[in-house]
Scaffold this motif. Structure first.
Motif, mmCIF file in Angstrom:
data_model
loop_
_atom_site.group_PDB
_atom_site.id
_atom_site.type_symbol
_atom_site.label_atom_id
_atom_site.label_comp_id
_atom_site.label_asym_id
_atom_site.label_seq_id
_atom_site.Cartn_x
_atom_site.Cartn_y
_atom_site.Cartn_z
ATOM 1 N N MET A 1 0.845 -1.192 0.000
ATOM 2 C CA MET A 1 0.000 0.000 0.000
ATOM 3 C C MET A 1 0.883 1.246 0.000
ATOM 4 O O MET A 1 1.796 1.369 0.812
ATOM 5 C CB MET A 1 -0.923 0.001 1.231
ATOM 6 C CG MET A 1 -1.880 1.171 1.279
ATOM 7 S SD MET A 1 -3.122 1.012 2.618
ATOM 8 C CE MET A 1 -2.051 0.889 4.041
ATOM 9 N N ALA A 2 0.608 2.152 -0.917
ATOM 10 C CA ALA A 2 1.412 3.365 -1.030
ATOM 11 C C ALA A 2 1.225 4.251 0.197
ATOM 12 O O ALA A 2 0.138 4.316 0.768
ATOM 13 C CB ALA A 2 1.011 4.124 -2.290
ATOM 14 N N GLN A 3 2.297 4.932 0.582
ATOM 15 C CA GLN A 3 2.236 5.828 1.727
ATOM 16 C C GLN A 3 1.446 7.083 1.366
ATOM 17 O O GLN A 3 1.541 7.612 0.262
ATOM 18 C CB GLN A 3 3.647 6.217 2.159
ATOM 19 C CG GLN A 3 3.694 7.043 3.431
ATOM 20 C CD GLN A 3 5.112 7.308 3.882
ATOM 21 O OE1 GLN A 3 6.063 6.884 3.229
ATOM 22 N NE2 GLN A 3 5.256 7.999 4.992
ATOM 23 N N ALA A 4 0.632 7.556 2.332
ATOM 24 C CA ALA A 4 -0.158 8.764 2.105
ATOM 25 C C ALA A 4 0.760 9.980 1.975
ATOM 26 O O ALA A 4 1.808 10.060 2.623
ATOM 27 C CB ALA A 4 -1.135 8.969 3.252
ATOM 28 N N GLU A 5 0.366 10.903 1.124
ATOM 29 C CA GLU A 5 1.134 12.130 0.903
ATOM 30 C C GLU A 5 0.334 13.320 1.441
ATOM 31 O O GLU A 5 -0.876 13.418 1.216
ATOM 32 C CB GLU A 5 1.407 12.327 -0.584
ATOM 33 C CG GLU A 5 2.269 11.242 -1.203
ATOM 34 C CD GLU A 5 2.516 11.485 -2.677
ATOM 35 O OE1 GLU A 5 2.115 12.570 -3.166
ATOM 36 O OE2 GLU A 5 3.100 10.618 -3.331
ATOM 37 N N TYR A 6 1.013 14.192 2.157
ATOM 38 C CA TYR A 6 0.373 15.369 2.738
ATOM 39 C C TYR A 6 0.844 16.630 2.017
ATOM 40 O O TYR A 6 2.021 16.774 1.700
ATOM 41 C CB TYR A 6 0.704 15.493 4.225
ATOM 42 C CG TYR A 6 0.183 14.360 5.078
ATOM 43 C CD1 TYR A 6 -1.054 14.446 5.694
ATOM 44 C CD2 TYR A 6 0.944 13.207 5.252
ATOM 45 C CE1 TYR A 6 -1.532 13.401 6.480
ATOM 46 C CE2 TYR A 6 0.476 12.159 6.034
ATOM 47 C CZ TYR A 6 -0.755 12.268 6.646
ATOM 48 O OH TYR A 6 -1.223 11.228 7.410
ATOM 49 N N GLN A 29 -4.670 15.254 2.195
ATOM 50 C CA GLN A 29 -3.985 13.960 2.236
ATOM 51 C C GLN A 29 -4.365 13.188 0.979
ATOM 52 O O GLN A 29 -5.550 13.051 0.676
ATOM 53 C CB GLN A 29 -4.385 13.142 3.457
ATOM 54 C CG GLN A 29 -3.817 11.718 3.435
ATOM 55 C CD GLN A 29 -4.306 10.877 4.582
ATOM 56 O OE1 GLN A 29 -3.784 10.989 5.686
ATOM 57 N NE2 GLN A 29 -5.308 10.037 4.329
ATOM 58 N N ASP A 31 -4.166 9.525 -0.728
ATOM 59 C CA ASP A 31 -3.875 8.115 -0.523
ATOM 60 C C ASP A 31 -4.581 7.309 -1.605
ATOM 61 O O ASP A 31 -5.138 7.876 -2.559
ATOM 62 C CB ASP A 31 -4.267 7.661 0.888
ATOM 63 C CG ASP A 31 -5.741 7.865 1.188
ATOM 64 O OD1 ASP A 31 -6.565 7.832 0.246
ATOM 65 O OD2 ASP A 31 -6.099 8.056 2.359
ATOM 66 N N GLU A 32 -4.566 6.003 -1.466
ATOM 67 C CA GLU A 32 -5.145 5.154 -2.499
ATOM 68 C C GLU A 32 -6.654 5.320 -2.635
ATOM 69 O O GLU A 32 -7.243 4.898 -3.623
ATOM 70 C CB GLU A 32 -4.821 3.689 -2.195
ATOM 71 C CG GLU A 32 -5.380 3.197 -0.881
ATOM 72 C CD GLU A 32 -4.975 1.769 -0.593
ATOM 73 O OE1 GLU A 32 -5.398 1.250 0.457
ATOM 74 O OE2 GLU A 32 -4.236 1.165 -1.404
ATOM 75 N N ASN A 33 -7.281 5.968 -1.656
ATOM 76 C CA ASN A 33 -8.730 6.164 -1.701
ATOM 77 C C ASN A 33 -9.137 7.546 -2.188
ATOM 78 O O ASN A 33 -10.325 7.846 -2.264
ATOM 79 C CB ASN A 33 -9.329 5.923 -0.311
ATOM 80 C CG ASN A 33 -9.152 4.487 0.140
ATOM 81 O OD1 ASN A 33 -9.387 3.562 -0.629
ATOM 82 N ND2 ASN A 33 -8.709 4.304 1.381
ATOM 83 N N HIS A 36 -8.216 13.827 0.463
ATOM 84 C CA HIS A 36 -9.049 14.107 1.625
ATOM 85 C C HIS A 36 -8.600 15.407 2.294
ATOM 86 O O HIS A 36 -7.401 15.712 2.345
ATOM 87 C CB HIS A 36 -8.959 12.966 2.637
ATOM 88 C CG HIS A 36 -9.107 11.616 2.019
ATOM 89 N ND1 HIS A 36 -10.301 11.144 1.535
ATOM 90 C CD2 HIS A 36 -8.192 10.627 1.781
ATOM 91 C CE1 HIS A 36 -10.127 9.928 1.035
ATOM 92 N NE2 HIS A 36 -8.854 9.599 1.171
ATOM 93 N N ASP A 52 -10.794 11.385 6.386
ATOM 94 C CA ASP A 52 -10.387 10.330 5.463
ATOM 95 C C ASP A 52 -11.552 9.576 4.837
ATOM 96 O O ASP A 52 -11.358 8.760 3.942
ATOM 97 C CB ASP A 52 -9.426 9.358 6.136
ATOM 98 C CG ASP A 52 -9.981 8.774 7.428
ATOM 99 O OD1 ASP A 52 -11.124 9.092 7.799
ATOM 100 O OD2 ASP A 52 -9.258 7.979 8.060
#
Length: 216
Positions: A1-6, A29, A31-33, A36, A52
């Motif tokens: 799972m890719a790390q979330a980016e802020y 943020q 992320d893969e979803n 947010h 999220d």
């Protein structure tokens, strides 16, 4: 799972709205979803929250943190949306939301331009027949004003939306009287309403509310 980016935003920060929540967006943020909002609920508190479960495209931007005052028409529109949605989708109408929203906005440093209270707002109770739903509902809206003098045109531009499911009179009275109290907690205890009605089914309810308000 890719790390979330802020990503942090630059001021002025957007004040955003989703569901019943209002917050100051300070970043995003990814992320893969999706993307947010990263928010704060109080400008003096350092606590940061990630919405999220909410996509950035789902939120509504109300203003920025540079805007110190929200117009009453914008405030009452948000209350109207929340009362209606809670009535339709939840077990209980969110009767004190006007007070809750006002408290949230003050925490973000935003005041609400309050309507005048020197006269009486004439609310009309009416069954909503145009709703695409099997749920019978009653809406109360300002139709006329009296006793405002030079502030009459200003008062006519103000509204205090109220919603309740059509149930037994006791339940409807309890809901509407709490919605009135929520507005009074925001505007002041001298805020007064007179309730009229469309349709005989609302007559007794209107009379009870007027007796409670102390108006004829």
């Amino acid at each position: 799972m890719a790390q979330a980016e802020y990503t942090m935003l630059q001021r002025p920060y957007p004040i955003i709205f989703y569901g019943k929540e209002v917050a100051m967006q300070i970043g995003t943020q990814v992320d893969e979803n999706g993307i947010h909002p990263v928010v704060k609920y109080n400008r003096k508190n350092k606590k940061v929250v990630i919405w999220d479960q909410v996509e950035l495209g789902q939120v509504t931007t109300l203003c920025t943190d540079d805007d110190k005052v929200m117009a009453w028409r914008d405030f009452e529109r948000l209350v109207d949306i929340r009362l209606f949605n809670s009535m339709m989708d939840e077990d209980m109408v969110d009767v004190l939301y006007a007070f809750d929203l006002h408290h949230q906005l003050l925490g973000l440093g935003i005041k609400v331009a309050l309507p005048p209270t020197s006269g009486v707002y004439d609310q009309v109770l009416a069954r909503q027949t145009e709703l695409d739903s099997e749920m019978p509902a009653c809406r109360s809206t300002v139709m006329e004003v009296s006793g405002f003098g030079n502030d009459e045109m200003f008062a006519l531009a103000c509204n205090f939306p109220m919603w309740t499911k059509i149930a037994d009179e006791e339940q409807m009275f309890d809901i509407l009287h709490l919605e009135v109290r929520a507005y009074q907690l925001v505007v002041g205890s001298d805020l007064m309403f007179h309730f009229g009605y469309h349709g005989e089914e609302m007559k007794s309810l209107a009379e009870r509310l007027n007796k409670w308000m102390g108006v004829k």
